[in-house]
Design an enzyme around this catalytic site. Structure first.
Site, PDB file in Angstrom:
ATOM      1  N   GLU A   4      28.848  11.744  55.950  1.00 55.45           N
ATOM      2  CA  GLU A   4      29.312  11.578  57.339  1.00 55.45           C
ATOM      3  C   GLU A   4      30.767  12.073  57.442  1.00 55.45           C
ATOM      4  OE1 GLU A   4      30.262   7.448  58.184  1.00 55.45           O
ATOM      5  OE2 GLU A   4      29.765   7.665  60.308  1.00 55.45           O
TER       6      GLU A   4
ATOM      7  N   ASN B 201      29.754  11.416  66.813  1.00 53.95           N
ATOM      8  CA  ASN B 201      29.751  11.445  65.353  1.00 53.95           C
ATOM      9  C   ASN B 201      28.434  12.113  64.963  1.00 53.95           C
ATOM     10  OD1 ASN B 201      29.657  10.862  62.627  1.00 53.95           O
ATOM     11  ND2 ASN B 201      30.434   8.767  62.854  1.00 53.95           N
TER      12      ASN B 201
ATOM     13  N   LYS C  27      25.035  10.315  66.035  1.00 55.47           N
ATOM     14  CA  LYS C  27      24.903   8.920  65.572  1.00 55.47           C
ATOM     15  C   LYS C  27      24.719   7.965  66.751  1.00 55.47           C
ATOM     16  CE  LYS C  27      27.577   5.638  62.669  1.00 55.47           C
ATOM     17  NZ  LYS C  27      28.765   5.578  61.782  1.00 55.47           N
TER      18      LYS C  27
ATOM     19  N   GLU D 272      35.140   3.148  65.606  1.00 55.11           N
ATOM     20  CA  GLU D 272      34.177   4.174  66.036  1.00 55.11           C
ATOM     21  C   GLU D 272      33.852   4.066  67.524  1.00 55.11           C
ATOM     22  OE1 GLU D 272      30.982   5.725  63.657  1.00 55.11           O
ATOM     23  OE2 GLU D 272      31.513   4.342  62.059  1.00 55.11           O
TER      24      GLU D 272
ATOM     25  N   CYS E 203      25.215   6.952  58.579  1.00 52.72           N
ATOM     26  CA  CYS E 203      25.843   5.719  58.096  1.00 52.72           C
ATOM     27  C   CYS E 203      25.212   4.443  58.653  1.00 52.72           C
ATOM     28  CB  CYS E 203      27.346   5.763  58.317  1.00 52.72           C
ATOM     29  SG  CYS E 203      28.172   4.511  57.302  1.00 52.72           S
TER      30      CYS E 203
ATOM     31  N   ASN F  88      30.171   6.663  55.302  1.00 46.33           N
ATOM     32  CA  ASN F  88      31.505   6.215  54.870  1.00 46.33           C
ATOM     33  C   ASN F  88      31.471   4.699  54.947  1.00 46.33           C
ATOM     34  OD1 ASN F  88      33.857   8.480  54.876  1.00 46.33           O
ATOM     35  ND2 ASN F  88      32.287   9.024  56.367  1.00 46.33           N
TER      36      ASN F  88
HETATM   37  N1  CDV Z   1      30.750   4.554  58.992  1.00 39.98           N
HETATM   38  C1  CDV Z   1      29.990   3.456  59.146  1.00 39.98           C
HETATM   39  O1  CDV Z   1      29.098   3.418  59.976  1.00 39.98           O
HETATM   40  N2  CDV Z   1      30.283   2.396  58.342  1.00 39.98           N
HETATM   41  C2  CDV Z   1      29.604   1.136  58.436  1.00 39.98           C
HETATM   42  C3  CDV Z   1      30.504  -0.009  58.024  1.00 39.98           C
HETATM   43  C4  CDV Z   1      31.641  -0.169  58.959  1.00 39.98           C
HETATM   44  C5  CDV Z   1      29.740  -1.314  57.938  1.00 39.98           C
HETATM   45  C6  CDV Z   1      28.350   1.095  57.583  1.00 39.98           C
HETATM   46  O2  CDV Z   1      27.307   0.658  58.100  1.00 39.98           O
HETATM   47  O3  CDV Z   1      28.397   1.426  56.394  1.00 39.98           O
END
Ligand code: CDV
Length: 311
Positions: A47, A110, A127, A146, A172, A197
């Site tokens: 990501e 994103n 996303k 975000e 993510c 991430n």
């Molecule tokens: N970049 C993300 O979406 N990170 C989230 C954290 C913040 C919980 C994740 O689900 O990994």
């Protein structure tokens, strides 16, 4: 023989806040060249691969914020990735901040790009599940903003016929939501590509911290198994701008088994041969959706929105 694709999950170590695109793209091209040498045909990056994970900071200046976004894909600075894909005959998936201009209205997403072996853009995904806050939280060691910087994706969860199979992308936090996986599963997905991430510390709920790796594996393995699909999860690892990030890049089989995982926190290729035909042994038996799912029963459940009746 099956439909075997050799996938290289290309984990990235930290990207500093002030890093320009050139050095990051050069790192990514170097990983693509290594992937081609081990005969991979698809390389998957994390990501927001092109920049530092900027939602950890409150950025008020629009010009500074725009530095973290791409106004076109490919653009002048990302063109070398597409050229490398064409030169090396590699498919490619990578995350980036998308600055879209819809009839003069600027929107930020994103996003993840999917690129074919000939170096052309197959499609992109935005996303849907944006974690964190809109406003900085007092006392937090790191922010997660975000919701401040991105709109939620407006494309649903599409799949593409690519690389000899049916391919979808999640980004993510999407991987923690079973409905995201299921919408892909209902479209017959055979390969789900997930960049992430994930910080090792969550200031909102520090009691979750010891379980970060466990919960990451839990959702990846369950998502793959319950939807009879290969799944590739690719991390940004290491300590990025003082914030420790989960590495643990994974390739997961439709059985739910992890077949390959990263051993370091930095730039690393995790490679596996993935036979897309292995999805069939689950799609035609325990997860034969047409034979065994019961959507009629599920709609009854969603009608029960009231409180539990008194005994
Ligand atoms: N970049 C993300 O979406 N990170 C989230 C954290 C913040 C919980 C994740 O689900 O990994």
């Amino acid at each position: 023989m099956g439909r075997v694709i050799t996938i290289a999950a290309a984990q990235l170590g930290p990207v500093p806040r002030a890093e320009q695109r050139g050095p990051v793209v050069a790192r990514m091209v170097a990983l693509m060249e290594r992937a081609a040498r081990v005969r991979a045909t698809l390389v998957v990056f994390p990501e927001l691969a092109l920049t530092s994970f900027f939602p950890r900071w409150a950025i008020d200046d629009d010009a500074e914020l725009d530095n973290f976004f791409e106004a076109s894909m490919p653009g002048p600075e990302t063109q070398p990735l597409f050229a490398a894909a064409r030169r090396l005959g590699l498919g490619l998936c990578f995350g980036y901040g998308e600055l879209a201009n819809r009839a003069g209205r600027l929107q930020r997403f994103n996003s993840s790009a999917l690129v074919g072996h000939e170096g052309g853009l197959i499609g992109h995904y935005r996303k849907v599940h944006l974690p964190g806050d809109r406003e900085p939280q007092p006392g937090f060691e790191y922010q997660h903003l975000e919701k401040r910087y991105f709109e939620s994706g407006d494309m649903g969860f599409p799949v593409w016929r690519a690389f000899g199979g049916v391919v979808g992308m999640l980004i993510c936090n999407d991987r923690r939501w079973p409905e995201a996986w299921r919408v892909l599963g209902l479209q017959g997905v055979e390969l789900v590509l997930v960049g992430y991430n994930t910080p090792l510390r969550n200031p909102e709920a520090p009691e979750h911290d010891p379980l970060v790796r466990f919960q990451h594996r839990l959702v990846m393995q369950a998502g793959a198994y319950q939807n009879a699909t290969w799944a590739v999860a690719v991390a940004k690892g290491g300590v990025e701008e003082g914030q420790p990030m989960l590495a643990d890049t994974l390739i997961v089989a439709p059985s739910g088994e992890i077949v390959a995982y990263s051993k370091t926190q930095g730039d690393e290729l995790v490679v596996a041969e993935c036979d897309l035909d292995r999805t069939q042994s689950y799609k035609t038996t325990i997860f034969d959706f047409a034979a065994h799912r019961k959507p009629q029963a599920y709609s009854r459940i969603t009608e029960c929105t009231g409180a539990v009746p008194p005994p």
